[in-house]
Design an enzyme around this catalytic site. Structure first.
Site, mmCIF file in Angstrom:
data_model
loop_
_atom_site.group_PDB
_atom_site.id
_atom_site.type_symbol
_atom_site.label_atom_id
_atom_site.label_comp_id
_atom_site.label_asym_id
_atom_site.label_seq_id
_atom_site.Cartn_x
_atom_site.Cartn_y
_atom_site.Cartn_z
ATOM 1 N N LYS A 80 -14.892 -4.848 -2.913
ATOM 2 C CA LYS A 80 -14.935 -3.377 -2.860
ATOM 3 C C LYS A 80 -16.358 -2.896 -3.142
ATOM 4 O O LYS A 80 -17.053 -3.463 -4.004
ATOM 5 C CB LYS A 80 -13.952 -2.813 -3.894
ATOM 6 C CG LYS A 80 -13.769 -1.296 -3.844
ATOM 7 C CD LYS A 80 -12.700 -0.863 -4.838
ATOM 8 C CE LYS A 80 -12.464 0.640 -4.841
ATOM 9 N NZ LYS A 80 -11.411 1.045 -5.793
ATOM 10 N N SER A 155 -7.671 3.864 -4.095
ATOM 11 C CA SER A 155 -8.975 3.980 -3.467
ATOM 12 C C SER A 155 -9.459 2.681 -2.828
ATOM 13 O O SER A 155 -10.407 2.673 -2.048
ATOM 14 C CB SER A 155 -10.002 4.439 -4.518
ATOM 15 O OG SER A 155 -10.134 3.456 -5.557
ATOM 16 N N SER A 179 -5.105 2.070 -7.897
ATOM 17 C CA SER A 179 -5.915 1.843 -6.700
ATOM 18 C C SER A 179 -5.938 0.414 -6.177
ATOM 19 O O SER A 179 -6.558 0.154 -5.151
ATOM 20 C CB SER A 179 -7.349 2.315 -6.943
ATOM 21 O OG SER A 179 -7.384 3.712 -7.058
#
Length: 486
Positions: A80, A155, A179
């Site tokens: 990420k 997210s 997330s």
């Protein structure tokens, strides 16, 4: 042999160990897959192709020479874009950090590299990890591989999509209010949020410091346990990590659940849950019973207050953490300004997106004089009561089982104009972060062609129990073998 990107990490490790395949071929197969499908799903922001292939060739030389290699040797992992990897961009999908390249590795990256894992690249996300759909990225749209008109969750949307779309067997995300687990649910894969303090946050860009935790994505429970095994443990650079031994998670992967007690919280099956999701989770609960677990209803009444407490606490922490992005030290700087105050104002106005601005303003408000006691201090008290609520139930049960998300993946743009509806996407995951507990999501069904996730919540530092329960369920069903048609 079929395409190597279709294998799980543990299958690839066995093949590499027996010299049936080469690490370079594994990496190349995943880059071929990325080239083939990422223009459709939009998971990646940056690819480290040359470095990854060179690392793979080096590992092949070591393996051929009989030299010792790490426990993740040759296994691709994608990251990420808010977790620092030396020499790679770390933008948090925000214009304010466009062009920023990290000068150091996060602790989890050091661990992966020390075990000879291969970093493929960086992944799209909601800006500064604020969102539940990855629609808040300032850089691109990420789409759910099960239906390209739908969101992947957030997210950590890019982290879920790259695994679900077979672009990487493993990935890392961050979980502040769900997330990792929510996008894992919406994309039909496994996602783990460890206990707060189990994995070092050193090198992860802070959103809500008392809530953030780095988590793992995989296509099956064994792979999830494998990656979590190697990133967990004490880090002196993060004072919140615990000096508690990390068990051998592989030994927990058994189907037998005799002696295990599972609680089903009645509050998590009330208003707002899709009927298809409810049915899939109840059917999953019967599988636990069939595998020897004792299942009973329990109550977590204070979870109703978790969402409100979460948005007050996380926004307050965000307003403090994001003050460092000012156009002076690094990242975006406004081209024209009159003085230092104007530079600060214009840079942040240009660099931050609407959702980030909303949370900074909310956080600044609840921390301001006159409102601190009424909102922030009260939210901290509620947080403590929620912890006590979970503590009471987890004295009686080994784990709690409930839905991960109240619905399946929604359409892109469907909730963009309704902030409250978007926030409610995390209603079942947020309480876990507020309490600091570990939680895992595993696929447990399909509703109208879209995956449903089952959430298992455990006691502090009891990821071993989560892996046991998740593995038992997974081995008794075929949901983890589902593949999107992309």
């Amino acid at each position: 042999m079929k395409e190597l990107n279709l294998f799980t990490a543990h299958e690839l490790l066995d093949l590499l160990k027996n010299r049936d395949i080469k690490a370079e071929d594994v990496a190349a197969s995943h880059f071929d897959r990325i080239e083939s499908v990422d223009s459709k799903v939009g998971a990646y922001l940056y690819l480290a192709k040359a470095e990854a292939l060179e690392k793979a060739r080096e590992l092949d030389r070591k393996i051929a020479a009989g030299e010792k290699v790490g426990s993740l040797a040759g296994i691709p992992v994608s990251i990420k874009d808010n977790i620092s990897v030396k020499g790679m961009q770390n933008t948090c999908s925000s214009k304010i950090l466009e062009g920023y390249v990290s000068p150091y590795d996060a602790h989890v990256i050091e661990r992966i590299k020390s075990e000879d894992g291969i970093i493929l690249g960086k992944l799209n996300m909601d800006e500064f990890a604020m969102g539940s759909s990855t629609e808040n990225s300032a850089l691109k749209i990420t789409r759910n591989p099960w239906d390209l008109e739908r969101v992947p969750g957030g997210s950590s949307g890019g982290s879920a999509v790259c695994v679900s779309a077979f672009e990487s067997p493993l990935s890392l995300g961050t979980d502040t209010g769900g997330s990792v687990r929510q996008p894992a649910s919406l994309c039909g894969i496994v996602g783990l949020k460890p206990t707060y303090g189990r994995v070092s946050r050193y090198g992860a860009v802070a959103f809500g410091s008392t809530l953030d935790q780095i988590g793992t994505f995989a296509r099956d429970v064994e792979d999830c346990a494998l990656l979590n095994q190697h990133i967990s443990g004490l880090d002196r650079r993060d004072s919140t990590t615990a000096d508690i031994a990390v068990p051998d998670y592989k030994k927990c992967l058994t189907k037998d659940l005799r002696g295990k007690r599972i609680g089903v919280p009645k509050e998590y099956f009330g208003e707002g849950i899709d009927e298809g999701v409810r049915k899939a989770v109840y059917e999953a609960i019967e599988v636990f019973r069939a595998n020897g677990a004792e299942v009973a209803e329990c109550s977590l009444p204070l979870s109703d207050y978790a969402l409100a407490a979460y948005y007050i606490i996380s926004s307050a922490e965000a307003s403090s953490n994001l003050a460092r992005f000012d156009g002076i030290r690094y990242g975006h700087r406004s081209a024209s300004f009159k003085d230092g105050v104007d530079l600060y104002y214009k840079t942040r106005s240009e660099g931050f997106g609407p959702e980030v601005k909303r949370r900074i303003m909310l956080g600044t408000y609840v921390l301001s004089a006159g409102y601190y006691d009424a909102y922030y201090k009260k939210a901290l008290k509620v947080r403590n009561l929620i912890k006590q609520d979970f503590g009471r139930v987890l004295k009686e049960f080994d784990a709690i089982v409930c839905p991960t998300s109240p619905t399946t993946a929604f359409k892109i743009g469907e909730k963009s104009g309704d902030v409250l509806s978007m926030y409610l996407s995390d209603i079942y995951t947020v309480p876990v972060n507020v309490a600091g507990l570990p939680g895992i999501s595993v696929p447990c069904g399909m509703v109208n062609g879209l995956p449903v996730g089952l959430q298992i919540i455990g006691g502090y530092y009891r990821e071993d129990v989560l892996f046991n329960l998740a593995y038992s369920y997974e081995q008794s069903t075929n949901w983890h073998k589902m593949k999107p048609s992309i």
